[in-house]
Design a protein around this motif. Sequence first.
Motif, PDB file in Angstrom:
ATOM      1  N   SER A 128      20.009   9.249  -3.461  1.00  0.00           N
ATOM      2  CA  SER A 128      21.049   8.325  -3.512  1.00  0.00           C
ATOM      3  C   SER A 128      20.457   7.130  -4.372  1.00  0.00           C
ATOM      4  CB  SER A 128      21.334   7.752  -2.168  1.00  0.00           C
ATOM      5  OG  SER A 128      21.645   8.724  -1.278  1.00  0.00           O
ATOM      6  N   GLY A 129      19.235   7.155  -4.725  1.00  0.00           N
ATOM      7  CA  GLY A 129      18.673   5.871  -5.434  1.00  0.00           C
ATOM      8  C   GLY A 129      17.648   5.196  -4.732  1.00  0.00           C
ATOM      9  N   TYR A 130      17.525   5.385  -3.470  1.00  0.00           N
ATOM     10  CA  TYR A 130      16.450   4.789  -2.709  1.00  0.00           C
ATOM     11  C   TYR A 130      15.137   4.998  -2.965  1.00  0.00           C
ATOM     12  CZ  TYR A 130      20.112   2.914   0.662  1.00  0.00           C
ATOM     13  OH  TYR A 130      21.139   2.229   1.297  1.00  0.00           O
ATOM     14  N   ARG A 131      14.355   3.696  -3.090  1.00  0.00           N
ATOM     15  CA  ARG A 131      12.858   3.973  -3.517  1.00  0.00           C
ATOM     16  C   ARG A 131      12.127   2.830  -2.620  1.00  0.00           C
ATOM     17  NH1 ARG A 131      12.173   6.288  -8.556  1.00  0.00           N
ATOM     18  NH2 ARG A 131       9.935   6.270  -8.052  1.00  0.00           N
ATOM     19  N   LEU A 132      10.793   3.018  -2.470  1.00  0.00           N
ATOM     20  CA  LEU A 132       9.845   1.947  -2.238  1.00  0.00           C
ATOM     21  C   LEU A 132       9.300   0.921  -3.262  1.00  0.00           C
ATOM     22  CD1 LEU A 132       7.604   3.916   0.398  1.00  0.00           C
ATOM     23  CD2 LEU A 132       9.745   2.698   0.746  1.00  0.00           C
ATOM     24  N   ALA A 133      10.031  -0.497  -3.030  1.00  0.00           N
ATOM     25  CA  ALA A 133       9.634  -1.565  -4.143  1.00  0.00           C
ATOM     26  C   ALA A 133       8.225  -1.579  -4.494  1.00  0.00           C
ATOM     27  CB  ALA A 133      10.075  -2.818  -3.573  1.00  0.00           C
ATOM     28  N   CYS A 134       7.355  -1.013  -3.658  1.00  0.00           N
ATOM     29  CA  CYS A 134       6.010  -1.243  -3.839  1.00  0.00           C
ATOM     30  C   CYS A 134       5.383  -0.348  -4.783  1.00  0.00           C
ATOM     31  CB  CYS A 134       4.864  -1.618  -2.765  1.00  0.00           C
ATOM     32  SG  CYS A 134       4.946  -0.125  -1.929  1.00  0.00           S
TER      33      CYS A 134
ATOM     34  N   GLN B   9       0.877  -1.244  -0.125  1.00  0.00           N
ATOM     35  CA  GLN B   9       0.044   0.132   0.092  1.00  0.00           C
ATOM     36  C   GLN B   9       0.894   1.253  -0.074  1.00  0.00           C
ATOM     37  OE1 GLN B   9      -3.345  -0.453  -0.060  1.00  0.00           O
ATOM     38  NE2 GLN B   9      -2.718  -2.617  -0.466  1.00  0.00           N
ATOM     39  N   GLY B  10       2.000   1.095   0.282  1.00  0.00           N
ATOM     40  CA  GLY B  10       2.962   2.336   0.129  1.00  0.00           C
ATOM     41  C   GLY B  10       2.953   2.998   1.842  1.00  0.00           C
ATOM     42  N   SER B  11       2.258   2.272   2.683  1.00  0.00           N
ATOM     43  CA  SER B  11       2.118   3.000   4.022  1.00  0.00           C
ATOM     44  C   SER B  11       3.187   2.714   5.173  1.00  0.00           C
ATOM     45  CB  SER B  11       0.590   2.899   4.304  1.00  0.00           C
ATOM     46  OG  SER B  11       0.352   1.418   4.587  1.00  0.00           O
ATOM     47  N   CYS B  12       3.799   1.501   4.876  1.00  0.00           N
ATOM     48  CA  CYS B  12       4.594   1.193   5.930  1.00  0.00           C
ATOM     49  C   CYS B  12       6.012   1.555   5.698  1.00  0.00           C
ATOM     50  CB  CYS B  12       4.663  -0.550   6.314  1.00  0.00           C
ATOM     51  SG  CYS B  12       5.610  -1.515   5.000  1.00  0.00           S
ATOM     52  N   GLY B  13       6.438   1.726   4.527  1.00  0.00           N
ATOM     53  CA  GLY B  13       7.821   2.332   4.210  1.00  0.00           C
ATOM     54  C   GLY B  13       9.070   1.114   4.434  1.00  0.00           C
ATOM     55  N   LYS B  14       8.697  -0.167   4.663  1.00  0.00           N
ATOM     56  CA  LYS B  14       9.726  -0.745   4.884  1.00  0.00           C
ATOM     57  C   LYS B  14      10.208  -1.529   3.537  1.00  0.00           C
ATOM     58  CE  LYS B  14       8.560  -1.256   9.316  1.00  0.00           C
ATOM     59  NZ  LYS B  14       9.331  -1.086  10.565  1.00  0.00           N
TER      60      LYS B  14
ATOM     61  N   SER C 265      13.964  10.210   2.914  1.00  0.00           N
ATOM     62  CA  SER C 265      14.582  11.642   2.895  1.00  0.00           C
ATOM     63  C   SER C 265      14.854  12.029   1.587  1.00  0.00           C
ATOM     64  CB  SER C 265      15.892  11.797   3.872  1.00  0.00           C
ATOM     65  OG  SER C 265      16.831  10.951   3.613  1.00  0.00           O
ATOM     66  N   GLN C 266      15.254  13.283   1.237  1.00  0.00           N
ATOM     67  CA  GLN C 266      15.868  13.875   0.006  1.00  0.00           C
ATOM     68  C   GLN C 266      17.104  13.308  -0.095  1.00  0.00           C
ATOM     69  OE1 GLN C 266      13.617  15.510  -1.842  1.00  0.00           O
ATOM     70  NE2 GLN C 266      15.281  15.408  -3.347  1.00  0.00           N
ATOM     71  N   VAL C 267      18.042  13.146   0.784  1.00  0.00           N
ATOM     72  CA  VAL C 267      19.180  12.487   0.471  1.00  0.00           C
ATOM     73  C   VAL C 267      19.223  11.067   0.073  1.00  0.00           C
ATOM     74  CG1 VAL C 267      21.591  11.679   1.610  1.00  0.00           C
ATOM     75  CG2 VAL C 267      20.413  13.940   2.291  1.00  0.00           C
ATOM     76  N   GLU C 268      18.263  10.393   0.821  1.00  0.00           N
ATOM     77  CA  GLU C 268      18.033   8.996   0.399  1.00  0.00           C
ATOM     78  C   GLU C 268      17.372   9.037  -1.076  1.00  0.00           C
ATOM     79  OE1 GLU C 268      16.948   6.522   4.343  1.00  0.00           O
ATOM     80  OE2 GLU C 268      15.490   7.749   3.942  1.00  0.00           O
ATOM     81  N   LEU C 269      16.515   9.646  -1.297  1.00  0.00           N
ATOM     82  CA  LEU C 269      15.920   9.676  -2.877  1.00  0.00           C
ATOM     83  C   LEU C 269      16.993   9.991  -3.550  1.00  0.00           C
ATOM     84  CD1 LEU C 269      12.424  11.271  -1.964  1.00  0.00           C
ATOM     85  CD2 LEU C 269      12.924   9.157  -2.987  1.00  0.00           C
TER      86      LEU C 269
ATOM     87  N   THR D 152       6.659   8.841  -6.025  1.00  0.00           N
ATOM     88  CA  THR D 152       5.323   9.068  -5.635  1.00  0.00           C
ATOM     89  C   THR D 152       5.270   9.704  -4.385  1.00  0.00           C
ATOM     90  OG1 THR D 152       5.202   7.165  -4.263  1.00  0.00           O
ATOM     91  CG2 THR D 152       4.715   6.953  -6.508  1.00  0.00           C
ATOM     92  N   GLN D 153       4.025  10.145  -3.952  1.00  0.00           N
ATOM     93  CA  GLN D 153       3.920  11.002  -2.624  1.00  0.00           C
ATOM     94  C   GLN D 153       4.375  10.086  -1.427  1.00  0.00           C
ATOM     95  OE1 GLN D 153       3.052  14.127  -3.269  1.00  0.00           O
ATOM     96  NE2 GLN D 153       3.629  14.283  -0.932  1.00  0.00           N
ATOM     97  N   ALA D 154       3.958   8.852  -1.304  1.00  0.00           N
ATOM     98  CA  ALA D 154       4.191   7.965  -0.541  1.00  0.00           C
ATOM     99  C   ALA D 154       5.478   7.595  -0.407  1.00  0.00           C
ATOM    100  CB  ALA D 154       3.376   6.596  -0.796  1.00  0.00           C
ATOM    101  N   GLU D 155       6.465   7.697  -1.120  1.00  0.00           N
ATOM    102  CA  GLU D 155       7.935   7.523  -1.013  1.00  0.00           C
ATOM    103  C   GLU D 155       8.453   9.026  -0.479  1.00  0.00           C
ATOM    104  OE1 GLU D 155       8.313   6.377  -5.349  1.00  0.00           O
ATOM    105  OE2 GLU D 155       9.746   4.944  -4.508  1.00  0.00           O
TER     106      GLU D 155
END
Lengths: 620, 620
Positions: free
Chosen positions: B78-84, B44-49, B72-76, B64-67
């Motif tokens: 660096s290429g971090y994303r939510l798989a779902c 659902q994009g709600s747990c962030g795990k 964080s901006q730094v994480e984004l 997306t908004q959920a991501e």
Amino acid sequence: LSMVVDVTVDFEPKGKTAQMPVGSTIAEAAQQVKVGIRSECGGQGSCGKCRVLVRNPSAVGEITQAERSHLSQVELESGYRLACQTKILRDVTIEIPAASRVESRKIQVLGLERKTELNPSLKKFYLMLPEPTLSDATPDLERLLEGLSKESKPRHPLKIDYDILKELPTILRKAHWNVAVVLWNNSRIIDVEPADKSPDFFGLAVDIGTSKIVGHLVNLTSGETVAIGSIENPQIVHGEDIITRIAFASTDDANLQTLQGLLIDGVNKVLREACAKAKVDPLRVYHVVGVGNTAMHHFFLGIKPKNVAVSPFTPAVKRQVDVSARTLRMETASTGIITFLPNIAGLVGADAIADLLATELCLSDERSLLIDMGTNTEVFVGNKEDVLCCSCASGPAFEGAHVTHGMRAVTGAIERVRISSGYDVEYKTIGGERPRGMCGSAMIDIVAEMLKRKIVNTRGKIDPAIETTRLCKRKGRGDTEFVVAWRDETATNKNITITQNDVGEIQLAKAAIEAGWTILLKQKEMQPQDLDRVFIAGAFGEYLNIENAKVIRLVPDVPANKVRFVGNAAVAGAKMALLSKDIREQAEDAANSVRYLELATDPDFNHEFTRALQFGTSGV
Amino acid sequence: LSMVVDVTVDFEPKGKTAQMPVGSTIAEAAQQVKVGIRSECGGQGSCGKCRVLVRNPSAVGEITQAERSHLSQVELESGYRLACQTKILRDVTIEIPAASRVESRKIQVLGLERKTELNPSLKKFYLMLPEPTLSDATPDLERLLEGLSKESKPRHPLKIDYDILKELPTILRKAHWNVAVVLWNNSRIIDVEPADKSPDFFGLAVDIGTSKIVGHLVNLTSGETVAIGSIENPQIVHGEDIITRIAFASTDDANLQTLQGLLIDGVNKVLREACAKAKVDPLRVYHVVGVGNTAMHHFFLGIKPKNVAVSPFTPAVKRQVDVSARTLRMETASTGIITFLPNIAGLVGADAIADLLATELCLSDERSLLIDMGTNTEVFVGNKEDVLCCSCASGPAFEGAHVTHGMRAVTGAIERVRISSGYDVEYKTIGGERPRGMCGSAMIDIVAEMLKRKIVNTRGKIDPAIETTRLCKRKGRGDTEFVVAWRDETATNKNITITQNDVGEIQLAKAAIEAGWTILLKQKEMQPQDLDRVFIAGAFGEYLNIENAKVIRLVPDVPANKVRFVGNAAVAGAKMALLSKDIREQAEDAANSVRYLELATDPDFNHEFTRALQFGTSGV
């Protein structure tokens, strides 16, 4: 790498077309598109019944040895071939002559029906259940069972079909907790549905015969028979007789599956036909009671039938078998139950049990003889104290096989014959059409009339000194024959005759049956006059002339008023078992109490059989 | 007409590659090739795990908004994303960071095992049958039953599995009439095999937990456990918690089938693992006894679980369910039986019944309290006279959810904590590795230690006046937090802390449990000192510091010698039921006799829950 090229095979007058690989036989093409061609040997080339006319003879392969022995030179030159022997090389058109067609026979669908009190294995209960609440959150099944326990008093904890359990939460809520429950045998829930559905539910009683399948659709709420369906047994394409089919099934498990599949498809077809006639949804059929001989029992249940056919003729199971409709792919309710009534022995099956149910032979004080005639003839003697039975290898002569102009009891068959003192012949055909051959009842008439007129003697020998134009030598075969119908009266433009050899075949058949009942009466220390009742079941049905049957000693000499024709008693017995679980218990009791006598091990058998080959003397 | 183009998705460090249509999410690709990525919300994009690192960020879709709310901006950057949330546009390589991997946990496989007398539902009998002859042509099944009747005295006529009946003629003759018969429940023949096969036959006791499946393979000849298999519950890809999975199953029947299929595959996998370890052919396993919560019970049996999760929380069935292995596609003997032990209520399932079996709570004179902690915590109070139970909505905090640095009890989790009077922290991690987060037992320790050191007060409020560098405001969130491990000690290079909010989550969880046992003790008119025994079951197992649990009143204040950790009592109870049919009867009795108290309808509940939110005062 072989290239497969398809050719087109047109069948006339059916108007069906098959696409087959080059090299297929005509019989295979016919089977592919479900065109029925007669066969008794299952495609061995030995019965000669599958004659067809090839319109363009150059499109098929060479004439085989088997064909030369069954077809005359003139026939071969006219394009006649045996369907099982003839390979297809090019596009071809095949005509199937009337005599080779598997046609709808005069099927005996109505049998003796005993009045049965309605007490089916299925019962329906109507329940209004309280809705669950936080203070009463009893689980769904327990809530249902609690409601049911007020209506039904099962001896053991009730079970529920897993498929119904899975849907139970949905069904109960959809029905607003107001449901009808279908209970099997006071032990198993096989359906739960909204209470406002139609109250009617149905069962099917089905007789799976070697040559036909007959089903009666019964409303289990009222006990009424609402429709009848019937078809030829679709296994016939793999041989008309049981032995050919058992041999086919024994070569490969896949063949057994094929034969089982054909039977199940057949019973489904009978079900659909009966349901369509009565406008009943097949899914409202919850119980099927099947009967048939032990081989059909095994085929239907997918059990290897080999041991039924070889000594010591041991069935896989005696007791009645209940299988779920789902497992057998029956098109009834998937949770419905398919019951096959018990067998007695390898050659005495559930159809014979059904005879016993319909005649009440095992319940009555009256001493009875029951003869169920067929390729194997089952004979029972006794009353409620003790019943003895045996199976006689009477062979298929009365069904038309091994007799020159023999045929089954279908349209155009001579069924009754009288011979006058001047050797003139009167006959009657089924459907009043021009004769094409003779069925079993006519054979019995002819032999009895020939005996009366001394055309044959007690040893079964045709007297060549009798002066009549009807008596002649068969051309080129040295066999005497008696003309029953002249060529200008027949549909085949050939004389219909009975030959010396045919009389011998009939002698063998009746001797097997006579030896059977003679030995049983002896074992029971009874004379024919001690019998209170004689039941005649089987294919002949009421078409049998009982006086002529007594003349040839097919049945013992008892007054005609003691004889009852019970017609298709098998389906009647199956229906009784469908209508009442008490009758199902009687069936089980009969299977356990009837004593089976193996004639092959009886020291009297050879003597009695030899004696019974004579038409004159009595053995009891 | 839309054109589907497949793209390649490489996963690292797993080294797996998926071919997916353009537009698929990373989570879908991972699921396709069975790469485990954490998820609590089921996509659902709600747990962030489900954080993953995309190596070539231009190959995936927009953020997306959920991501944005979880990364964080730094994480984004660096290429971090939510798989779902992340759609794949081109060939891409995905790295799954350690924290997002579904890893093999510290699974509690050994439980309290009561000594059980070996009396399994399966028995094996050896028979030497006489061969059939013409003078004794008793049918095969009746011959077998006659032989069996000398060995076993069934109360009712024995039944035989239809698949075994079908093969019976072949088996008996192959075995030269010298056979071993496997009998189920003294009522049903489920196998017949040559007598000279290995005498050993097996059963599987399996605990189907929300997060793990554990199976014990048992030799039913000796009663010994020969191997253990265990895996993560493969349903986890559809949500870590039950509610998410129930919601998924309720939208579509196909989804329910998917979840059932995953469980059955999972249990089959456990079966294969255990069988491989013990070198046992899975086809020699004839009985599986399953336990699990009521939702897992419904999923495993393919029953819609919706009513279990909504008021009034009604299960489809209470009694134990026996289904054939064939029906459930289990890879045991196809005629084997799968038993699921009974449920008590929607939130008290067969796993709780297994606890009762393992602790003998319903059989003993001793007054006992049993607490089985989990997302739902089951509490039982009573003895053989009467047992009362309830279910507490304790939530997933102790399993790592909703707690900032919460995690499950896997390698790298802090499991024990002490705080010195100088506010120094000592901790211990699972596997001795650098810490990545805290599991449930550590949370209890921390809160208890903070209470002792007055870092939090009895209302659960962190005192900002405490002088230690470990206490600070969370950056930009206005939330006070206490540092458990400094960033230079951790595997994540971040401080591991407990926040004011986290303390609140723990408070809620323990209050739910405390209110549960308080109300049950009150209903039974008992004080904690009246208890003879306290059993602690569930995920914590023996890792729980019982003194600290008493400090926060997770358990009542009883002497430590009365407390027993029963570990994975569920699988122990299932095994007992496998070993003895008497125990199966005890399970049925327990389901029927234990009284379930619905806390939601209890007038005391709100009061007790509010009181229990405090760390100080006792309700009993």
